[in-house]
Design a protein around this motif. Sequence first.
Motif, PDB file in Angstrom:
ATOM      1  N   ASN A  70       8.592  -4.713  10.029  1.00  0.00           N
ATOM      2  CA  ASN A  70       9.569  -4.067  10.608  1.00  0.00           C
ATOM      3  C   ASN A  70       9.337  -3.348  11.755  1.00  0.00           C
ATOM      4  O   ASN A  70       8.385  -2.544  11.900  1.00  0.00           O
ATOM      5  CB  ASN A  70      10.187  -2.827   9.612  1.00  0.00           C
ATOM      6  N   ILE A  71       9.876  -3.605  12.982  1.00  0.00           N
ATOM      7  CA  ILE A  71       9.585  -2.787  14.108  1.00  0.00           C
ATOM      8  C   ILE A  71      10.585  -2.031  14.626  1.00  0.00           C
ATOM      9  O   ILE A  71      11.748  -2.382  14.964  1.00  0.00           O
ATOM     10  CB  ILE A  71       9.213  -3.947  15.278  1.00  0.00           C
ATOM     11  N   ARG A  72      10.290  -0.874  15.031  1.00  0.00           N
ATOM     12  CA  ARG A  72      11.366   0.272  15.445  1.00  0.00           C
ATOM     13  C   ARG A  72      11.022   0.726  16.999  1.00  0.00           C
ATOM     14  O   ARG A  72       9.785   1.232  17.235  1.00  0.00           O
ATOM     15  CB  ARG A  72      11.204   1.467  14.504  1.00  0.00           C
ATOM     16  N   ILE A  76       5.401   0.075  13.895  1.00  0.00           N
ATOM     17  CA  ILE A  76       5.569  -1.087  13.361  1.00  0.00           C
ATOM     18  C   ILE A  76       4.865  -1.201  11.865  1.00  0.00           C
ATOM     19  O   ILE A  76       3.995  -0.398  11.686  1.00  0.00           O
ATOM     20  CB  ILE A  76       4.676  -2.066  14.041  1.00  0.00           C
ATOM     21  N   GLU A  77       5.879  -1.853  10.835  1.00  0.00           N
ATOM     22  CA  GLU A  77       5.281  -1.793   9.594  1.00  0.00           C
ATOM     23  C   GLU A  77       5.231  -3.160   9.148  1.00  0.00           C
ATOM     24  O   GLU A  77       5.986  -3.943   9.511  1.00  0.00           O
ATOM     25  CB  GLU A  77       6.218  -0.978   8.685  1.00  0.00           C
ATOM     26  N   VAL A  78       4.095  -3.505   8.261  1.00  0.00           N
ATOM     27  CA  VAL A  78       4.052  -4.906   7.946  1.00  0.00           C
ATOM     28  C   VAL A  78       3.790  -4.644   6.354  1.00  0.00           C
ATOM     29  O   VAL A  78       2.813  -3.939   5.995  1.00  0.00           O
ATOM     30  CB  VAL A  78       2.802  -5.824   8.683  1.00  0.00           C
ATOM     31  N   PHE A  79       4.299  -5.801   5.534  1.00  0.00           N
ATOM     32  CA  PHE A  79       4.091  -5.558   4.040  1.00  0.00           C
ATOM     33  C   PHE A  79       3.913  -7.198   3.459  1.00  0.00           C
ATOM     34  O   PHE A  79       4.349  -8.114   4.053  1.00  0.00           O
ATOM     35  CB  PHE A  79       5.319  -4.931   3.275  1.00  0.00           C
ATOM     36  N   GLY A  80       2.897  -7.198   2.667  1.00  0.00           N
ATOM     37  CA  GLY A  80       2.845  -8.566   1.986  1.00  0.00           C
ATOM     38  C   GLY A  80       1.738  -8.760   1.227  1.00  0.00           C
ATOM     39  O   GLY A  80       0.413  -8.052   1.621  1.00  0.00           O
ATOM     40  N   GLY A  81       1.796  -9.512   0.139  1.00  0.00           N
ATOM     41  CA  GLY A  81       0.543  -9.742  -0.575  1.00  0.00           C
ATOM     42  C   GLY A  81      -0.288  -8.636  -1.183  1.00  0.00           C
ATOM     43  O   GLY A  81      -1.405  -8.388  -1.292  1.00  0.00           O
ATOM     44  N   ARG A  98      -0.473  -5.558   0.347  1.00  0.00           N
ATOM     45  CA  ARG A  98      -1.130  -4.974   1.434  1.00  0.00           C
ATOM     46  C   ARG A  98       0.061  -4.481   2.373  1.00  0.00           C
ATOM     47  O   ARG A  98       1.067  -5.082   2.296  1.00  0.00           O
ATOM     48  CB  ARG A  98      -2.141  -5.831   2.214  1.00  0.00           C
ATOM     49  N   SER A  99      -0.336  -3.459   2.852  1.00  0.00           N
ATOM     50  CA  SER A  99       0.810  -2.862   3.930  1.00  0.00           C
ATOM     51  C   SER A  99      -0.105  -2.558   5.071  1.00  0.00           C
ATOM     52  O   SER A  99      -1.375  -2.125   5.056  1.00  0.00           O
ATOM     53  CB  SER A  99       1.451  -1.675   3.185  1.00  0.00           C
ATOM     54  N   ALA A 100       0.644  -2.167   6.362  1.00  0.00           N
ATOM     55  CA  ALA A 100       0.016  -1.837   7.454  1.00  0.00           C
ATOM     56  C   ALA A 100       1.123  -0.983   8.340  1.00  0.00           C
ATOM     57  O   ALA A 100       2.230  -1.447   8.406  1.00  0.00           O
ATOM     58  CB  ALA A 100      -0.620  -2.700   8.315  1.00  0.00           C
ATOM     59  N   VAL A 101       0.538  -0.235   9.281  1.00  0.00           N
ATOM     60  CA  VAL A 101       1.400   0.734  10.057  1.00  0.00           C
ATOM     61  C   VAL A 101       0.746   0.822  11.448  1.00  0.00           C
ATOM     62  O   VAL A 101      -0.645   1.020  11.620  1.00  0.00           O
ATOM     63  CB  VAL A 101       1.661   2.192   9.555  1.00  0.00           C
ATOM     64  N   ILE A 102       1.330   0.566  12.601  1.00  0.00           N
ATOM     65  CA  ILE A 102       0.719   0.737  13.876  1.00  0.00           C
ATOM     66  C   ILE A 102       1.725   1.865  14.553  1.00  0.00           C
ATOM     67  O   ILE A 102       2.805   1.724  14.524  1.00  0.00           O
ATOM     68  CB  ILE A 102       0.924  -0.630  14.730  1.00  0.00           C
ATOM     69  N   ASN A 103       1.044   2.899  14.992  1.00  0.00           N
ATOM     70  CA  ASN A 103       1.545   4.006  15.408  1.00  0.00           C
ATOM     71  C   ASN A 103       1.473   4.106  17.035  1.00  0.00           C
ATOM     72  O   ASN A 103       0.359   4.283  17.428  1.00  0.00           O
ATOM     73  CB  ASN A 103       0.983   5.451  14.986  1.00  0.00           C
ATOM     74  N   ASP A 104       2.471   3.730  17.390  1.00  0.00           N
ATOM     75  CA  ASP A 104       2.555   3.584  18.921  1.00  0.00           C
ATOM     76  C   ASP A 104       1.110   3.090  19.855  1.00  0.00           C
ATOM     77  O   ASP A 104       0.762   3.320  20.898  1.00  0.00           O
ATOM     78  CB  ASP A 104       2.754   4.924  19.570  1.00  0.00           C
ATOM     79  N   PHE A 105       0.633   2.133  19.228  1.00  0.00           N
ATOM     80  CA  PHE A 105      -0.829   1.146  19.472  1.00  0.00           C
ATOM     81  C   PHE A 105      -1.813   2.381  20.051  1.00  0.00           C
ATOM     82  O   PHE A 105      -2.543   2.099  20.719  1.00  0.00           O
ATOM     83  CB  PHE A 105      -0.283   0.368  20.957  1.00  0.00           C
ATOM     84  N   LYS A 106      -1.842   3.456  19.172  1.00  0.00           N
ATOM     85  CA  LYS A 106      -2.860   4.391  19.337  1.00  0.00           C
ATOM     86  C   LYS A 106      -3.881   4.568  17.980  1.00  0.00           C
ATOM     87  O   LYS A 106      -5.064   4.671  18.057  1.00  0.00           O
ATOM     88  CB  LYS A 106      -2.262   5.934  19.450  1.00  0.00           C
ATOM     89  N   GLU A 107      -2.990   3.818  16.783  1.00  0.00           N
ATOM     90  CA  GLU A 107      -3.766   3.767  15.608  1.00  0.00           C
ATOM     91  C   GLU A 107      -3.050   2.729  14.859  1.00  0.00           C
ATOM     92  O   GLU A 107      -2.139   2.670  14.792  1.00  0.00           O
ATOM     93  CB  GLU A 107      -4.122   5.085  15.060  1.00  0.00           C
ATOM     94  N   ALA A 108      -3.927   2.228  13.899  1.00  0.00           N
ATOM     95  CA  ALA A 108      -3.430   1.147  12.793  1.00  0.00           C
ATOM     96  C   ALA A 108      -3.811   1.913  11.724  1.00  0.00           C
ATOM     97  O   ALA A 108      -4.965   2.366  11.377  1.00  0.00           O
ATOM     98  CB  ALA A 108      -4.048  -0.025  13.054  1.00  0.00           C
ATOM     99  N   VAL A 109      -3.084   2.104  10.421  1.00  0.00           N
ATOM    100  CA  VAL A 109      -3.252   2.569   9.328  1.00  0.00           C
ATOM    101  C   VAL A 109      -3.039   1.335   8.121  1.00  0.00           C
ATOM    102  O   VAL A 109      -1.893   0.623   8.239  1.00  0.00           O
ATOM    103  CB  VAL A 109      -2.249   3.426   8.738  1.00  0.00           C
ATOM    104  N   LEU A 110      -4.257   0.958   7.640  1.00  0.00           N
ATOM    105  CA  LEU A 110      -4.306  -0.260   6.592  1.00  0.00           C
ATOM    106  C   LEU A 110      -4.208   0.305   5.423  1.00  0.00           C
ATOM    107  O   LEU A 110      -5.167   1.227   4.886  1.00  0.00           O
ATOM    108  CB  LEU A 110      -5.500  -1.077   6.975  1.00  0.00           C
TER     109      LEU A 110
END
Length: 725
Positions: A541-543, A634-639, A641-653
Amino acid sequence: MKQVTQTLRTGVVEVNEVPVPTLTDAFVLVRNTASVISAGTEKTKIDMGKKNLFQKAKARPDLVKQVLQKIQTEGLKKTFQTVKSRLDSPSPLGYSCAGVVVAAGGLVEGIQPGDRVACGGADYANHAEFVTIPKNLVVKIPENVTDEEAAFTTVGSIAVQGVRLAEPRLGETFLVLGLGLLGQIAVQLLRANGCNVIATDLDASLVKQAEGFGAIGAGPGTDVESLCKQLTAGHGVDGVLVCAGTSSNQPIELCGAVTREKGRVVVVGAVRMDIPREDYFKKEISVVISRSYGPGRYDPFYEENGNDYPLGYVRFTEQRNMQTFLELVSQGKVNVKSLITHRFMVDQAALAYQLIEGAKTEPYLGIVMQYAANTDVLNNATRIATSTKAINKDKLGISFFGAGNYATASLLPPLVDKQNVEFRGLVTASGRTAQGVAKQFGFVFCAAEFNEILTDDTDAIMVTTRHDTHASSVVAAINANKHVYVEKPIALTVEELSLIQRAKMSNDNSQVMVGFNRRFAPSTQDVIAHFSGVQAPLVVNIRVNSGSIPADHWIQDVKTGGGRVIGEGCHFVDLASALVGSNPKTVSAIGTSKPNKSALLNDNVVISLTFENGSIATIIYTADGAKAMQKEYIEVFGGGRSAVINDFKEAVLYSGDAKQEVKKQVAQDKGQKAMLNAWLAGLTSGQPCVSYQCLMSNSLATILAVESLAVGTTLNVDLSILEQE
């Protein structure tokens, strides 16, 4: 050719050799014979250049605010590079000239080679041997008007527009405040309208000049308010034209004092406008700010695209104001010859600007720049050497087509220090910035023609021009056996993609790269690594909180920019593809319904994608959000696991029930530097950093997303359609 420029950092005015600008369909190529220095407007620009950085910041707090916002989002280093590039780039001077038509574009009516014309436009009618002018900013010169007189046309049309807004009537009395070029012409225009004119200035010689045109002079020390009351039986003047340029509020205060009840004040010059309520309220005085040369100014639809306004609805446009002024000069009702105090050849431009800077103390008014009939430059090679060093064939020779803000801030700085790279040629559409940027970054030459970088001394071409030139440039580069990097989008239509596909099928030796930098961002790579062991399809999901841009911005032009989904949305289609590790299979899109937005220009959309490996993605792209909110999430889901990218300043895994890892960046990093490194490595190894099929699939999916908006159905992303005749 010779062109007068100023470097904003130092304020230095110099004459540079730059390429002759390129002619396009709605433009006219003109060999200048004369141009006029607008002492007011150009002195403001010169004075700004002479200020130190602190003084520049104090004078333009709006720009300081933009810089601070950029630092917050993009970091100090990238912002510094952007500001440095703009300060170091030469800026052309001048906006009013006349000359002889060399060539007319295919969409230009009524203008032929050999015609004498007057030209206008701050971005076009510069102090240069050759200029390209939009067809709506060119007018023919009457036979009995000299080129020197016609060079005043744009300046004169500013005065014409101011007088039109004042709506003078026969027998009325006007005060003209400020008697520079605009004021002197305004006096004559009002006299031609049958008005009584009172003319005032702090310079007694300018007052005397205005008296020669029939005005009643009010020189230094004169009680202007008393004089105006005396000459109007105590009522006050019918109107005031403010043609002065000052940071003082005194002119606008004086207008309130001298203007009659229900009178008019038209502000033509740049003055402070803290309007005192008492006089203006009690007398119900109308105040209008005159916008330059008239209707059409600052409207790309009129100026750049060459679309005229219907005469029945807009009687006097910029162009028709220019025609009016020339007619008045032809009829002898306006005299500009007597306003000329100095003439300089273009090579002596520095001396001319010393006058308005105050370095030379002699009085001046109309300063005319003259040009020799140098037609040889059109027949000579279009290359201009900007470096004396010999070409090193052991290095990768990169040439650029385009040198806009993105190229000079985000692409050229990371490449300039690469030991295995050498900048060869730089071509820009206008030619105005080519020489300055070429010298700044160490290019071997600059040129006006794209063909100049299709030669043997170029190995790879980077295309960073406006979107409508991308596809044709890529095709030409492939056909010339060059590797090519093109800023997104690679094409605006399926037909353009097909042309690229056919060229690539005929020559598979050329690597093609599109500037999809977000797939290379550190945060993106962290997320990809996080899901590397997951075999199941992913959900993305990309916003995108893109923010609004003006409707007249070139990207909002269907033919030039293609709209924001094609022009910018392609980034996020590619990002989704990179995150799931697969090419798009189908695409569908829906958008908000707005009366002023077609499918091509809709910038509030939801795009749904399926991918060949079973993954799915949703892209929410909106221009209607708050600026305070981060732009990209950006949110990613699967297997599991999940991840979030906040404005390309950080990634939360995220993993399992409790595990969370945060990977922060020092500053926002959207991957430009990493992308360029990967591209160069691919050129060296012979293995592209992103497959051609992937780039084309993502580009096709973006274009089909817009088509889906129009037809309301899901479409297959099938590259075989690009091979159909």
